[in-house]
Design a protein around this motif. Structure first.
Motif, PDB file in Angstrom:
ATOM      1  N   SER A  96      31.439  43.130  41.702  1.00 12.66           N
ATOM      2  CA  SER A  96      30.851  42.140  42.604  1.00 12.66           C
ATOM      3  C   SER A  96      29.934  41.105  41.867  1.00 12.66           C
ATOM      4  O   SER A  96      29.436  40.041  42.495  1.00 12.66           O
ATOM      5  N   LEU A  97      29.500  41.199  40.656  1.00 11.38           N
ATOM      6  CA  LEU A  97      28.811  40.370  39.961  1.00 11.38           C
ATOM      7  C   LEU A  97      29.702  39.452  38.988  1.00 11.38           C
ATOM      8  O   LEU A  97      29.182  38.413  38.756  1.00 11.38           O
ATOM      9  N   ILE A  98      30.999  39.654  38.954  1.00 10.50           N
ATOM     10  CA  ILE A  98      31.787  38.633  38.198  1.00 10.50           C
ATOM     11  C   ILE A  98      31.934  37.430  39.017  1.00 10.50           C
ATOM     12  O   ILE A  98      32.338  37.529  40.317  1.00 10.50           O
ATOM     13  N   THR A  99      31.415  36.248  38.424  1.00 12.08           N
ATOM     14  CA  THR A  99      31.811  35.021  39.347  1.00 12.08           C
ATOM     15  C   THR A  99      32.671  34.269  38.855  1.00 12.08           C
ATOM     16  O   THR A  99      33.566  33.366  39.636  1.00 12.08           O
ATOM     17  N   ASP A 100      33.262  34.365  37.544  1.00 10.69           N
ATOM     18  CA  ASP A 100      34.664  33.515  37.106  1.00 10.69           C
ATOM     19  C   ASP A 100      35.076  34.361  35.872  1.00 10.69           C
ATOM     20  O   ASP A 100      34.383  34.854  35.068  1.00 10.69           O
ATOM     21  N   ALA A 101      36.123  34.032  35.602  1.00 10.93           N
ATOM     22  CA  ALA A 101      37.062  34.537  34.374  1.00 10.93           C
ATOM     23  C   ALA A 101      38.033  33.393  33.909  1.00 10.93           C
ATOM     24  O   ALA A 101      38.819  33.201  34.684  1.00 10.93           O
ATOM     25  N   LYS A 102      37.823  32.724  32.858  1.00 12.40           N
ATOM     26  CA  LYS A 102      38.490  31.667  32.457  1.00 12.40           C
ATOM     27  C   LYS A 102      39.375  31.887  31.087  1.00 12.40           C
ATOM     28  O   LYS A 102      39.068  32.582  30.239  1.00 12.40           O
ATOM     29  N   ILE A 103      40.397  31.173  30.855  1.00 10.60           N
ATOM     30  CA  ILE A 103      41.393  31.261  29.714  1.00 10.60           C
ATOM     31  C   ILE A 103      41.311  29.647  29.060  1.00 10.60           C
ATOM     32  O   ILE A 103      41.997  28.775  29.846  1.00 10.60           O
TER      33      ILE A 103
END
Length: 253
Positions: A226-233
């Protein structure tokens, strides 16, 4: 909080190809690298002076190695798995107040799969290590895990079934890890996103055509989801055969 992970395939070579500019521009709170390919004293990164630096060097020169740059000084640092050492410099753990960070460069099974048995055994020990940490506080794992987990994570999956990085054994170990209480942050947010790769062969035209694999990950204890706001490559960042990946997550208390 912003975390970056990048297999630089030789930090000295990467610095000549724009690594320092990217490091400054991203302004990460924690920046992790794999395959440093050097020994102590062989490089000085002036652009990282505001960071505490931790390096795990492989015994073999020009091989493997991991490093972490962090603006927040850790409570403790651990080099390796069962012992506070790692001959190939593959694991570097930093303990912070609210979580553990594990920077990892998973062993490659090799093209002829001659190291597959070693890798499977290593992954068993690695999972046991993560579970011990997770019992104490949440864990964030980042690095080159040397496996494309699902068919969506590799461009030409049919032609690579059984090849190093896409064997049933390696994929099964990733499934086992996730089933043990961890999430793949990128697939958590983007379960259907295609053509999202982090590694490309050096063969001519392969990267331009985006014929790649997603083998670099930010994993996290499920209770952090629930704390993850984004994950990018950052697929368009050059300087290595891998590209950087980014995790943005709320402060973990």
């Amino acid at each position: 909080m912003k975390l970056v992970s990048w297999n630089v395939n030789g930090i000295r070579a990467a610095v000549k190809k724009g690594f320092s500019d990217y490091f400054r521009e991203t302004n990460a709170d924690i920046f992790c690298i794999q395959e440093t390919k050097l020994q102590e004293g062989q490089i000085s990164l002036e652009h990282a002076e505001e960071y505490s630096q931790y390096w795990n060097y492989a015994i073999t020169k020009g091989y493997s190695g991991t490093a972490v740059f962090t603006k927040v000084k850790p409570l403790s640092v651990w080099y390796g798995l069962e012992e506070d050492s790692e001959p190939e410099g593959r694991v570097l753990t930093l303990e912070f107040a609210g979580f553990y960070l594990v920077n990892v460069y998973t062993p490659n099974a090799r093209r002829d799969l001659s190291r597959l048995e070693f890798r499977v055994d290593w992954e068993e020990r690695f999972l046991g290590y993560l579970l011990k940490l997770d019992a104490l506080k949440p864990v964030i794992i980042c690095g080159d895990l040397n496996v494309a987990h699902h068919e969506i994570d590799i461009k030409n999956w049919k032609g690579n079934v059984g090849n190093s990085g896409f064997t049933p054994e390696e994929r099964g170990k990733m499934t086992q890890l996730l089933d043990a209480g961890f999430i793949d942050s990128f697939r958590h947010l983007y379960p259907e996103k295609t053509d999202a790769f982090s590694w490309w062969s050096n063969m001519p035209g392969v990267r331009a055509r985006n014929v790649g694999w997603r083998i670099d990950y930010f994993l996290a204890s499920s209770r952090l989801s629930s704390l993850i706001t984004d994950a990018k490559i950052d697929q368009f960042i050059l300087g290595s055969d891998h590209c950087p990946i980014i995790l943005e997550i709320a402060e973990i208390n």
